[in-house]
Design an enzyme around this catalytic site. Structure first.
Site, short mmCIF file in Angstrom:
data_model
loop_
_atom_site.label_atom_id
_atom_site.label_comp_id
_atom_site.label_asym_id
_atom_site.label_seq_id
_atom_site.Cartn_x
_atom_site.Cartn_y
_atom_site.Cartn_z
CE1 TYR A 6 43.60 11.37 47.88
CE2 TYR A 6 43.88 9.05 48.44
CZ TYR A 6 44.02 10.10 47.55
OH TYR A 6 44.58 9.88 46.32
CE1 TYR A 133 43.25 10.45 42.43
CE2 TYR A 133 44.08 8.33 41.67
CZ TYR A 133 44.15 9.40 42.53
OH TYR A 133 45.13 9.43 43.49
CG ASP A 223 46.11 5.25 34.72
OD1 ASP A 223 46.60 4.23 35.24
OD2 ASP A 223 45.79 6.26 35.38
CE LYS A 250 45.77 1.82 42.42
NZ LYS A 250 46.03 2.29 43.76
#
Length: 400
Positions: A6, A133, A223, A250
């Site tokens: 990014y 996202y 998600d 994560k």
């Protein structure tokens, strides 16, 4: 040369060089700083946790990895069994992968093939949320809805098989009425949309989504790569509304090593369970069920249970609300708080320029993005450390 994420490499500022990490702290040569974003929301137990470190070391002394193709091992068996009992409802079938993005890809592939296996070939469309996202691989970008991340897809023209809707029940009902015959799944980041701007919405939307999915035979995918393990103030949003497929990543390994799991319920699994080899799920990431990752994930889940992490998260939310109550500035659009997340949305992204260095000089690592200044701290943080993070956020507006 490292190609950083990014970033425009030509103009990026030099990243902070970390030489050590422990607890909630990251260390550079010149200072220590509280990690207010938990290394992209994953390091829930903090750094260098003795139990997690020992799990990695002990497994490495045996073996670090073997493929799951034709082989199995105790760490993946134990973790699967643990998740079967730990997760709600009949979310019992664990398919492992090596990142959250891939975990979502697996979920989307499962949903499509579930209907292919049933002979319902017309169900090619996916319903998703605006500002979604779900990762940076291609199908996850397609179901995502964030031009700041995924503008590259404009090269392909208008999306053909994804419908995006806002988190409003009338829009949800309209979409199901119009598209239900061609939908295979509805995928959401439940309650909290992370990279799309820390947007928060009510559980009633998900409850209605579950009803409509049941009515029209559409699979519901959560998600929870970012929201799982307490980040919304719930263990999992799946505890409130049960999906057909759940994706975790994560915090699954406490942020120690990349790993994810796509967990299916009995209905979905039974759609693949057959004497027909063509109905098998033909997917197999090389490092799925990695022994190191499974060993540390098992200990991470046990720590979450044994040390009552939900109480820690509730204290974080209470502190966030107390410290941010009444805080106002003309440049602020909104302050949002949910569970282990606090977000200040500003009206103009230029307001946040320079904040990262400002925070660094005050002993806090932060990574604001676009118009969003936020904190998602490790759950082991003390109240004093959390107040330091929040005061730093507030001081930025006071100084200008």
């Amino acid at each position: 040369m490292i190609w950083y994420p990014y970033e425009q490499m030509k103009t990026m500022k030099e990243p902070y060089h970390i030489i050590d990490a422990e607890g909630v702290y990251l260390y550079t040569e010149e200072r220590k700083m509280i990690d207010s974003v938990s290394s992209w929301w994953s390091v829930i137990h903090g750094y260098k946790h003795p139990v997690l470190t020992a799990a990695i070391k002990e497994q490495a002394d045996r073996f670090s990895h073997v493929m799951l193709g034709g082989l199995t091992h105790e760490p993946v068996q134990k973790l699967s069994k643990k998740l079967e009992g730990f997760l709600p409802g009949d979310l019992d079938y664990c398919f492992f992968s090596d990142s959250g993005s891939v975990g979502v890809e697996v979920a989307l592939k499962m949903a499509l093939q579930y209907f292919v296996n049933k002979g319902e070939l017309q169900r090619t469309k996916v319903l998703a949320l605006t500002h979604a996202y779900h990762g940076d691989t291609f199908k996850t970008m397609e179901v995502g809805d964030d031009e700041d991340y995924h503008f590259i897809l404009e090269a392909y023209g208008e999306k053909q098989d994804v419908i995006h809707i806002p988190t409003e029940i009338p829009a949800l009902e309209e979409a199901f009425e119009k598209y239900h015959e061609s939908l295979n799944c509805f995928i959401v980041e439940p309650l909290l949309q992370g990279a799309g701007g820390m947007r928060m919405y009510d559980v009633s939307f998900l409850q209605r989504a579950r009803e409509l999915c049941d009515q029209y035979g559409v699979l519901l995918i959560f998600d929870e790569v970012a929201t799982g393990f307490g980040r919304t103030g719930n263990r999992f949003v799946a505890d409130l509304v049960l999906p057909d497929i759940l994706v975790l990543g994560k915090a699954l390994t406490g942020g120690y090593i990349g790993h994810a799991v796509t967990v299916a319920n009995h209905k979905v699994f039974d759609g693949f369970y057959s004497d027909d080899p063509d109905k098998a799920l033909m997917h197999g990431p090389t490092f799925m069920g990695n022994a190191l990752a499974c060993s540390v994930a098992l200990k991470s889940v046990e720590l979450f249970e044994q040390e009552d992490y939900m109480s820690k998260i509730h204290r974080i939310e209470e502190t966030n609300r107390r410290e941010m109550e009444g805080f106002e500035d003309s440049r602020i659009e909104e302050i949002r708080i949910m569970g282990g997340c606090v977000c200040i949305e500003v009206k103009d992204a230029a307001v946040l320029k320079g904040y990262q260095q400002f925070a660094y000089e005050r002993g806090v690592f932060a990574r604001p993005f676009l118009k969003y200044l936020y904190a998602m701290v490790p759950y082991i943080i003390t109240e004093e450390e959390l107040v330091t993070v929040l005061n730093t956020m507030k001081e930025w507006f006071a100084k200008k």
